[in-house]
Design a protein around this motif. Sequence first.
Motif, mmCIF file in Angstrom:
data_model
loop_
_atom_site.group_PDB
_atom_site.id
_atom_site.type_symbol
_atom_site.label_atom_id
_atom_site.label_comp_id
_atom_site.label_asym_id
_atom_site.label_seq_id
_atom_site.Cartn_x
_atom_site.Cartn_y
_atom_site.Cartn_z
ATOM 1 N N UNK A 51 -11.496 3.010 -1.002
ATOM 2 C CA UNK A 51 -12.696 3.520 -1.673
ATOM 3 C C UNK A 51 -12.335 4.716 -2.552
ATOM 4 N N UNK A 52 -11.330 5.455 -2.126
ATOM 5 C CA UNK A 52 -10.887 6.623 -2.903
ATOM 6 C C UNK A 52 -9.911 6.235 -4.016
ATOM 7 N N UNK A 53 -9.466 4.981 -4.015
ATOM 8 C CA UNK A 53 -8.493 4.551 -5.023
ATOM 9 C C UNK A 53 -7.111 5.110 -4.784
ATOM 10 N N UNK A 54 -6.789 5.411 -3.528
ATOM 11 C CA UNK A 54 -5.515 6.060 -3.198
ATOM 12 C C UNK A 54 -4.432 5.010 -2.941
ATOM 13 N N UNK A 55 -3.831 4.530 -4.016
ATOM 14 C CA UNK A 55 -2.809 3.486 -3.907
ATOM 15 C C UNK A 55 -1.569 3.971 -3.177
ATOM 16 N N UNK A 56 -1.260 5.248 -3.290
ATOM 17 C CA UNK A 56 -0.085 5.789 -2.616
ATOM 18 C C UNK A 56 -0.185 5.669 -1.108
ATOM 19 N N UNK A 57 -1.350 5.968 -0.560
ATOM 20 C CA UNK A 57 -1.568 5.859 0.881
ATOM 21 C C UNK A 57 -1.497 4.401 1.319
ATOM 22 N N UNK A 68 -8.524 0.265 -9.692
ATOM 23 C CA UNK A 68 -8.804 -1.068 -9.164
ATOM 24 C C UNK A 68 -7.666 -2.019 -9.494
ATOM 25 N N UNK A 69 -7.185 -1.965 -10.730
ATOM 26 C CA UNK A 69 -6.092 -2.847 -11.160
ATOM 27 C C UNK A 69 -4.806 -2.537 -10.400
ATOM 28 N N UNK A 70 -4.531 -1.242 -10.195
ATOM 29 C CA UNK A 70 -3.319 -0.832 -9.481
ATOM 30 C C UNK A 70 -3.350 -1.331 -8.033
ATOM 31 N N UNK A 71 -4.477 -1.151 -7.375
ATOM 32 C CA UNK A 71 -4.609 -1.592 -5.988
ATOM 33 C C UNK A 71 -4.541 -3.114 -5.879
ATOM 34 N N UNK A 72 -5.149 -3.808 -6.822
ATOM 35 C CA UNK A 72 -5.103 -5.273 -6.832
ATOM 36 C C UNK A 72 -3.665 -5.778 -6.913
ATOM 37 N N UNK A 73 -2.894 -5.173 -7.789
ATOM 38 C CA UNK A 73 -1.489 -5.563 -7.945
ATOM 39 C C UNK A 73 -0.702 -5.261 -6.666
ATOM 40 N N UNK A 74 -0.933 -4.078 -6.096
ATOM 41 C CA UNK A 74 -0.230 -3.674 -4.873
ATOM 42 C C UNK A 74 -0.518 -4.617 -3.718
ATOM 43 N N UNK A 75 -1.794 -5.002 -3.561
ATOM 44 C CA UNK A 75 -2.187 -5.828 -2.423
ATOM 45 C C UNK A 75 -1.801 -7.295 -2.579
ATOM 46 N N UNK A 76 -1.430 -7.689 -3.767
ATOM 47 C CA UNK A 76 -1.005 -9.079 -4.001
ATOM 48 C C UNK A 76 0.500 -9.228 -4.098
ATOM 49 N N UNK A 77 1.226 -8.114 -4.004
ATOM 50 C CA UNK A 77 2.696 -8.168 -4.025
ATOM 51 C C UNK A 77 3.224 -8.620 -2.669
ATOM 52 N N UNK A 78 4.384 -9.219 -2.675
ATOM 53 C CA UNK A 78 5.032 -9.612 -1.431
ATOM 54 C C UNK A 78 6.460 -9.064 -1.387
#
Length: 269
Positions: free
Chosen positions: A217-223, A259-269
Amino acid sequence: MVGGGRLGGALALSLSARRWTVRVHSHSDEGRSRVLALGLKPAAPKDLEQSQVALLCVPDKAVPEVAREMARTLGRGTALVHCAGALSLKALGAPRGRPLGSFHPLCAVSDPRDSLAGHAVAISTRSQPLKAVLRQMAEDLKLLVLEVPEARRAAYHAGAVLSAGAVVSLLSVAVEALGHAGIPEDAALSALLPLTRSSLRGVEARGLVRGLTGPLVRGDAGVVAAHLAALPPEVAEVYRLLSRRALKLAGSRLPPEAHAHLTKLLNER
């Protein structure tokens, strides 16, 4: 009431407390002893013949056989109602002229003395008189009524399972994550249960979207990236799947870039 186990006992106790005339039919001596221990009245043969509704509170797989047996014993006009969330009315067979229905409380009953009030119940029947009786039962038990179309019962039951048993499974994954941080299972569960309850309170007060909390919700991709790197593969996969769902819920609350950054992170393997 056919069956005096956890659900049968809970329904019988709750209905009796609201002045419904309830008798409990049990097939075994152990079951009859359990019924008496709860202060409930066992069903006599005349009770079966004169009853208005017979609720089958038995395991799902036993419903067809018990329904056939009870259809031979009950009065001709007695409605036959199962309490199985996953089964359609077809599980009750097709006894000629007998009203059929289902009454499935959405409550994880682990003891007959558990309260049902404040929960929901899914009902289904083609009989209008029986529907009126089931709705009155629900009202007296303080249950929210859901009318489930027979053709969509599996989807309904899957949602119910996800909100109960799947939550327990999710907690086991969370406990495993804390275990990976060196926290004993008992301590982890003691810490996580109040956290889960506080999250549910937020959803109850503000809805799914506004009740969502956490780094997504905070957009914290690093965490989020650190979490995925720290977790064992199986736990990380559950985290990734649920985080994608959370990202969908968060939606417009996030700036497009985050949103785009998190989407990419969560779809990486």
